[in-house]
Design an enzyme around this catalytic site. Structure first.
Site, PDB file in Angstrom:
ATOM      1  N   GLU A 212       0.888  -1.176   0.000  1.00 51.95           N
ATOM      2  CA  GLU A 212       0.000   0.000   0.000  1.00 51.95           C
ATOM      3  C   GLU A 212       0.917   1.214   0.000  1.00 51.95           C
ATOM      4  O   GLU A 212       1.458   1.586   1.041  1.00 51.95           O
ATOM      5  CB  GLU A 212      -0.897  -0.021   1.245  1.00 51.95           C
ATOM      6  CG  GLU A 212      -1.863  -1.195   1.292  1.00 51.95           C
ATOM      7  CD  GLU A 212      -3.055  -1.011   0.357  1.00 51.95           C
ATOM      8  OE1 GLU A 212      -3.366   0.131   0.001  1.00 51.95           O
ATOM      9  OE2 GLU A 212      -3.669  -2.024  -0.018  1.00 51.95           O
ATOM     10  N   CYS A 246      -1.956   9.578   2.285  1.00 53.39           N
ATOM     11  CA  CYS A 246      -1.527   8.939   1.029  1.00 53.39           C
ATOM     12  C   CYS A 246      -2.423   9.322  -0.137  1.00 53.39           C
ATOM     13  O   CYS A 246      -1.968   9.398  -1.265  1.00 53.39           O
ATOM     14  CB  CYS A 246      -1.487   7.432   1.204  1.00 53.39           C
ATOM     15  SG  CYS A 246      -3.059   6.749   1.750  1.00 53.39           S
TER      16      CYS A 246
HETATM   17  P1  NAD Z   1       8.154   4.738   5.118  1.00 52.65           P
HETATM   18  O1  NAD Z   1       8.172   3.907   3.885  1.00 52.65           O
HETATM   19  O2  NAD Z   1       9.295   5.625   5.387  1.00 52.65           O
HETATM   20  O3  NAD Z   1       8.012   3.792   6.420  1.00 52.65           O
HETATM   21  C1  NAD Z   1       7.021   2.815   6.520  1.00 52.65           C
HETATM   22  C2  NAD Z   1       7.497   1.716   7.454  1.00 52.65           C
HETATM   23  O4  NAD Z   1       8.652   1.116   6.888  1.00 52.65           O
HETATM   24  C3  NAD Z   1       7.876   2.188   8.853  1.00 52.65           C
HETATM   25  O5  NAD Z   1       7.381   1.264   9.792  1.00 52.65           O
HETATM   26  C4  NAD Z   1       9.402   2.189   8.825  1.00 52.65           C
HETATM   27  O6  NAD Z   1       9.969   1.863  10.066  1.00 52.65           O
HETATM   28  C5  NAD Z   1       9.721   1.105   7.828  1.00 52.65           C
HETATM   29  N1  NAD Z   1      10.978   1.382   7.095  1.00 52.65           N
HETATM   30  C6  NAD Z   1      11.503   2.605   6.816  1.00 52.65           C
HETATM   31  N2  NAD Z   1      12.648   2.461   6.110  1.00 52.65           N
HETATM   32  C7  NAD Z   1      12.829   1.131   5.935  1.00 52.65           C
HETATM   33  C8  NAD Z   1      13.819   0.352   5.282  1.00 52.65           C
HETATM   34  N3  NAD Z   1      14.859   0.921   4.662  1.00 52.65           N
HETATM   35  N4  NAD Z   1      13.696  -0.998   5.298  1.00 52.65           N
HETATM   36  C9  NAD Z   1      12.646  -1.593   5.895  1.00 52.65           C
HETATM   37  N5  NAD Z   1      11.682  -0.904   6.550  1.00 52.65           N
HETATM   38  C10 NAD Z   1      11.756   0.441   6.565  1.00 52.65           C
HETATM   39  O7  NAD Z   1       6.767   5.532   5.069  1.00 52.65           O
HETATM   40  P2  NAD Z   1       6.251   6.633   6.058  1.00 52.65           P
HETATM   41  O8  NAD Z   1       7.089   7.853   5.872  1.00 52.65           O
HETATM   42  O9  NAD Z   1       6.103   6.076   7.415  1.00 52.65           O
HETATM   43  O10 NAD Z   1       4.787   6.904   5.480  1.00 52.65           O
HETATM   44  C11 NAD Z   1       4.526   7.768   4.434  1.00 52.65           C
HETATM   45  C12 NAD Z   1       4.368   7.032   3.116  1.00 52.65           C
HETATM   46  O11 NAD Z   1       3.410   6.011   3.231  1.00 52.65           O
HETATM   47  C13 NAD Z   1       3.858   7.939   2.020  1.00 52.65           C
HETATM   48  O12 NAD Z   1       4.532   7.645   0.820  1.00 52.65           O
HETATM   49  C14 NAD Z   1       2.389   7.558   1.906  1.00 52.65           C
HETATM   50  O13 NAD Z   1       1.812   7.828   0.650  1.00 52.65           O
HETATM   51  C15 NAD Z   1       2.448   6.110   2.188  1.00 52.65           C
HETATM   52  N6  NAD Z   1       1.146   5.651   2.673  1.00 52.65           N
HETATM   53  C16 NAD Z   1       0.398   4.853   1.888  1.00 52.65           C
HETATM   54  C17 NAD Z   1      -0.863   4.468   2.328  1.00 52.65           C
HETATM   55  C18 NAD Z   1      -1.749   3.577   1.517  1.00 52.65           C
HETATM   56  O14 NAD Z   1      -2.721   3.088   2.099  1.00 52.65           O
HETATM   57  N7  NAD Z   1      -1.504   3.363   0.252  1.00 52.65           N
HETATM   58  C19 NAD Z   1      -1.328   4.910   3.559  1.00 52.65           C
HETATM   59  C20 NAD Z   1      -0.519   5.721   4.324  1.00 52.65           C
HETATM   60  C21 NAD Z   1       0.726   6.081   3.879  1.00 52.65           C
END
Ligand code: NAD
Length: 455
Positions: A212, A246
């Site tokens: 997602e 998002c």
């Molecule tokens: P992110 O990708 O930075 O982090 C998401 C999760 O991944 C966190 O739990 C984090 O600890 C983990 N993570 C971060 N870096 C990692 C790595 N290198 N390896 C493995 N795990 C890692 O996202 P965010 O900043 O927390 O959230 C914002 C993003 O999420 C935006 O792009 C938004 O559009 C997206 N989002 C999508 C939806 C959807 O339903 N499609 C909903 C909410 C947010």
């Protein structure tokens, strides 16, 4: 938690997942009832945790975090028996006297990785799907919202034994250590960048994924749209969670004749807003990123049209090369681009990665149909923004760069289930032996005839 402890919990859950898959559906439903009660009981603490982490207004917490989880639980409690029922299928004339069915079986042990922007809902809504489908699950909430992550951990601990569901807190290292384990399904919500890392890690174990992700969701405003309505809906969608959503409108595509009237409607609507009722930007790092995006766009010639809660920037040919038009904005900046005709508008959209959401403001059904049919997006909403995510009868997910798979309601049950096809021989199990060796010309002719007859 150290890596050995993480592995131990994972193996405990794996073992347990084999045990619980054969239990009655009511076993899962009783956990969902308990989860519902515990979430309800914790409402004041959940609101307080959001205040601590980034001052999210109570109404938004209830409306966009707690309610969606309770709604999903209710949906599962109501429909789970029906969704989990084996689906009888036709065996066709080629397999007479056999029976066929599809059985939804739990995938096993699932990993749920959640982001910070809707940290409660996006950790627990997938958990409802995982538990409802009969799995065990480990949840890794975001490290950027520590108070909310702690509440999630407390709730999950109160409802589930750790061999069924468990929260493991930590940052990217914890996430990566979890991703090394051979889960049966990974449900990831987050950025496209990390989504690619998750998918690469999952490939090592051939684990299925639901991704997602985010993207740049356009809002299209037709020449004859209700501009007051469009302004109210787009501004609401962009200020909800301070643009950190998002499916927030990322940029506006508006007919060139409507710009000044649209901006006047935005200004008038924003007069009703109160600064204390908008969430904070999650961190200084995120705030700096947004400042740089705005400065870069202005430097490249974008024209500021409005700056009150949201900055609306009119883009021109040179500012279109700015970073703001390349990455997901995720904050209260709103580029505005004018278009002349439907054809150029559609090309603008399809020349870019497929967005998570697409919004159309129009009274013209032909225009709406043309956009919907000739573009691709995870979901779409007509004359509104964001609300399609709240209807759990609709699958929610991205397409192409905005994600893989979908969830909510039945789609969640399916995301966390494997569809096992089963065929059972019946009264005359040897009827097909005619086509076993020795292969003869007559048998080949007969088989060809059967195909011709449409068997
Ligand atoms: P992110 O990708 O930075 O982090 C998401 C999760 O991944 C966190 O739990 C984090 O600890 C983990 N993570 C971060 N870096 C990692 C790595 N290198 N390896 C493995 N795990 C890692 O996202 P965010 O900043 O927390 O959230 C914002 C993003 O999420 C935006 O792009 C938004 O559009 C997206 N989002 C999508 C939806 C959807 O339903 N499609 C909903 C909410 C947010």
């Amino acid at each position: 938690m150290n890596p050995i402890e993480v592995q131990n919990f994972f193996h405990l859950q794996k073992r347990k997942s084999w045990e619980i898959r054969s239990l009655h559906i009511d076993h899962r439903i009783s956990y969902l009832h308990k989860l519902k009660d515990v979430v309800k009981n914790h409402e004041p603490q959940i609101i307080e945790a959001f205040q601590k982490d980034y001052q999210k207004p109570a109404l938004e917490v209830v409306m966009t975090e707690i309610y969606p989880v309770l709604h999903e639980i209710q949906n599962f409690i109501k429909h789970l028996h029906q969704w989990a029922m084996p689906q009888s299928k036709s065996s066709g004339l080629l397999f007479p006297f056999t029976s066929s069915e599809v059985l939804s079986e739990p995938k096993g042990t699932c990993l749920i990785i959640a982001p910070w922007n809707y940290p409660f809902g996006l950790a627990l809504t997938p958990l409802v799907g995982a538990i409802g489908a009969g799995n065990t699950a480990i949840i890794k909430p975001s490290e950027l919202t520590p108070a909310v992550s702690q509440i999630i951990a407390d709730i999950v601990k109160e409802v589930f034994p750790s061999e069924i569901a468990l929260v493991i807190q930590g940052g990217k290292e914890t996430s990566q250590a979890l991703l090394d384990l051979p889960f049966d399904h990974i449900f990831f919500t987050g950025s496209n960048e990390v989504g690619k890392i998750v998918m690469a890690k999952a490939a090592q174990n051939l684990t299925s994924v639901t991704l997602e992700l985010g993207g740049k969701s356009p809002s299209i405003i037709d020449e004859k749209a209700d501009l007051k309505l469009a302004a109210e809906k787009i501004i609401w969608g962009k200020t909800l969670n301070n643009g950190q959503t998002c499916v927030a409108p990322d940029y506006i595509l508006i007919h060139e004749n409507s710009v000044s009237r649209f901006i006047a409607e935005c200004e008038s609507f924003l007069k009703t807003f109160d600064q204390h009722q908008v969430s904070n930007i999650i961190s200084n790092r995120h705030r700096d990123r947004l400042t740089k995006l705005e400065e870069d766009a202005l430097q490249k010639g974008a024209k500021p049209l409005l700056k009150n809660f949201v900055s609306i920037l009119q883009m021109n040919e040179t500012s279109m090369s700015a970073q703001i038009m390349k990455e997901e904005i995720f904050g209260p900046l709103l580029p505005l681009i004018t278009y002349e005709d439907t054809e150029s508008l559609i090309h603008f959209i399809i020349d870019r990665p497929k967005p998570l959401a697409l919004y159309i403001f129009s009274k013209n059904n032909d225009f709406i149909e043309a956009i919907l049919k000739r573009t691709s997006s995870g979901g779409a909403c007509i004359n509104d923004t964001i609300i399609h995510v709240g209807n759990h009868a609709l699958p929610f997910g991205g397409v192409g760069e905005s994600g893989i798979g979908s969830y909510h309601g039945k789609a969640s049950f399916q995301a966390f289930s494997h569809q096992k096809s089963i065929m059972k021989q019946g009264l005359f199990p040897r009827i097909s032996h005619y086509f076993y060796p020795p292969y003869t010309e007559t048998k080949l002719k007969l088989f060809r005839l059967l195909i011709k007859l449409g068997f």
